[in-house]
Design an enzyme around this catalytic site. Sequence first.
Site, mmCIF file in Angstrom:
data_model
loop_
_atom_site.group_PDB
_atom_site.id
_atom_site.type_symbol
_atom_site.label_atom_id
_atom_site.label_comp_id
_atom_site.label_asym_id
_atom_site.label_seq_id
_atom_site.Cartn_x
_atom_site.Cartn_y
_atom_site.Cartn_z
ATOM 1 N N ASN A 156 -25.760 64.883 11.417
ATOM 2 C CA ASN A 156 -26.445 63.806 10.693
ATOM 3 C C ASN A 156 -26.712 64.120 9.227
ATOM 4 O O ASN A 156 -26.884 63.219 8.426
ATOM 5 C CB ASN A 156 -27.750 63.434 11.405
ATOM 6 C CG ASN A 156 -28.608 64.634 11.728
ATOM 7 O OD1 ASN A 156 -28.177 65.546 12.428
ATOM 8 N ND2 ASN A 156 -29.823 64.653 11.216
ATOM 9 N N GLN A 207 -24.637 59.903 15.718
ATOM 10 C CA GLN A 207 -23.987 59.574 14.439
ATOM 11 C C GLN A 207 -22.494 59.278 14.608
ATOM 12 O O GLN A 207 -21.804 59.033 13.621
ATOM 13 C CB GLN A 207 -24.157 60.721 13.434
ATOM 14 C CG GLN A 207 -25.568 60.998 12.994
ATOM 15 C CD GLN A 207 -26.142 59.937 12.057
ATOM 16 O OE1 GLN A 207 -25.432 59.068 11.537
ATOM 17 N NE2 GLN A 207 -27.433 59.997 11.840
ATOM 18 N N CYS A 233 -41.348 68.639 5.319
ATOM 19 C CA CYS A 233 -42.593 69.067 4.709
ATOM 20 C C CYS A 233 -43.487 69.655 5.791
ATOM 21 O O CYS A 233 -43.933 68.957 6.689
ATOM 22 C CB CYS A 233 -43.303 67.888 4.059
ATOM 23 S SG CYS A 233 -42.353 67.161 2.738
HETATM 24 C C1 LIG Z 1 -31.054 59.642 14.626
HETATM 25 C C2 LIG Z 1 -30.561 60.766 15.445
HETATM 26 C C3 LIG Z 1 -31.218 61.149 16.619
HETATM 27 C C4 LIG Z 1 -32.504 60.486 17.091
HETATM 28 O O1 LIG Z 1 -32.264 59.176 17.518
HETATM 29 P P1 LIG Z 1 -33.507 58.196 17.802
HETATM 30 O O2 LIG Z 1 -32.868 57.024 18.469
HETATM 31 O O3 LIG Z 1 -34.093 57.885 16.470
HETATM 32 O O4 LIG Z 1 -34.445 58.919 18.697
HETATM 33 C C5 LIG Z 1 -30.708 62.197 17.335
HETATM 34 N N1 LIG Z 1 -29.601 62.839 16.936
HETATM 35 C C6 LIG Z 1 -28.939 62.507 15.814
HETATM 36 C C7 LIG Z 1 -27.723 63.260 15.433
HETATM 37 C C8 LIG Z 1 -29.407 61.465 15.025
HETATM 38 O O5 LIG Z 1 -28.763 61.158 13.901
#
Ligand SMILES: *Cc1c(COP(=O)(O)O)cnc(C)c1O
Length: 398
Positions: free
Chosen positions: A159, A187, A333
Amino acid sequence: MTRNSNLPVYLDNAATTPVDPAVAAVMAECLTAEGVFGNPASRSHCYGWDAEERVEQARVELAECIGCDPREVVWTSGATESNNLAIKGVALARRDRGRHVITSRAEHKAVIDSCLWLARQGFEVTWLDPEPTGVVAPEAVAAALRPETVLVSLMAVNNELGVCNDIEAIAALTRPAGVPLHVDAAQALGKMPLDVAALGADLMSFSGHKIYGPKGVGALYVRRHRDLVVEPQIHGGGHERGLRSGTLATHQIAAMGHACVIADAGLGAEMQRLQQLRTRFLDALAVLPDVKLNGGAERSVPGIVNLAFGGVDGEALILALSADVACSTASACTTATIEPSHVLRAIGLDDALAHASIRFSVGRFTTAEEVDFAAERVVDTVTRLRSAHAESPLAAGR
Ligand SMILES: *Cc1c(COP(=O)(O)O)cnc(C)c1O
């Protein structure tokens, strides 16, 4: 350059995406008294039957998007919950066979923290270091596998960097070893072709709000196989074949299903368009010296770029840009200090470079004009911050 809106250009699509208007329309149909508002678990009237039908339709829509059987889809509240369910659920179900799990230092916090929880329950965790490109080498997985390994969890697309692991090659190691492979694909869904059968993953996590669906919904693919048992983490009415209890959120689920249909239909063209926007952005930034692309470019999704601006503090840059461009650092943070991103550290960046790094992510609603405007603002702001720094008395002595 003029733009229609006074709001900053949104280049943070890896953090979340706006709900596609067509998805919002599907969602709205499942809320009020005129719509499909029933409880999908109500078996005694048409309100419940209709709601169940919408939920099952969405299950087919997601299944078709990733090439699995609809019965292999478990609805959850998001990829965080899917990751928790997969990691804790599989490790706990197999604890009598062994207590060793393998993951990497570049994973999302939902994976890292689930593995840390397992460590507190007596499991041993091998934390693989990714290559400088951000990719985990399949050879590193091979070297870490042991007879007592009960789970491997590695992400499809990072991500922060946008780089893709070679899941097929990793599954070719875990499958013959009889070790379940969980893949956080939050992602990847809707951003690249995904075919669970070809990839060979046993469990995969997805999120609605990364694919122009609503927040608060996700799914876990669980391969149907007699040797793959998942211990439920939420107990209750036995929904989702006992794997995840709780009244199914019809509006969220129908919306996620429709988001999959839209993403799948336009996938090839959208990947090409995002690639062009990314190139356009990078070309416009090429006038700036000392800008480094974090993560390898060969295996990556087109929407995400992570850049280190030498000599610039990323937080200061984001703040200076905030009226014009919305983007992010992955810094967390903590109470007293700002910790650089664990992913950038894992690929070997020193603290200064990690603090100088920013992620930009384009998406379905990003236009070429917005990319041009954002690039212009980044060039101006970086130049200004660098010259202010060069003139400061603190920099003079160096
Ligand atoms: C956004 C994300 C998550 C978390 O997903 P949510 O639906 O917000 O809980 C987990 N893993 C990756 C790689 C993400 O980008």
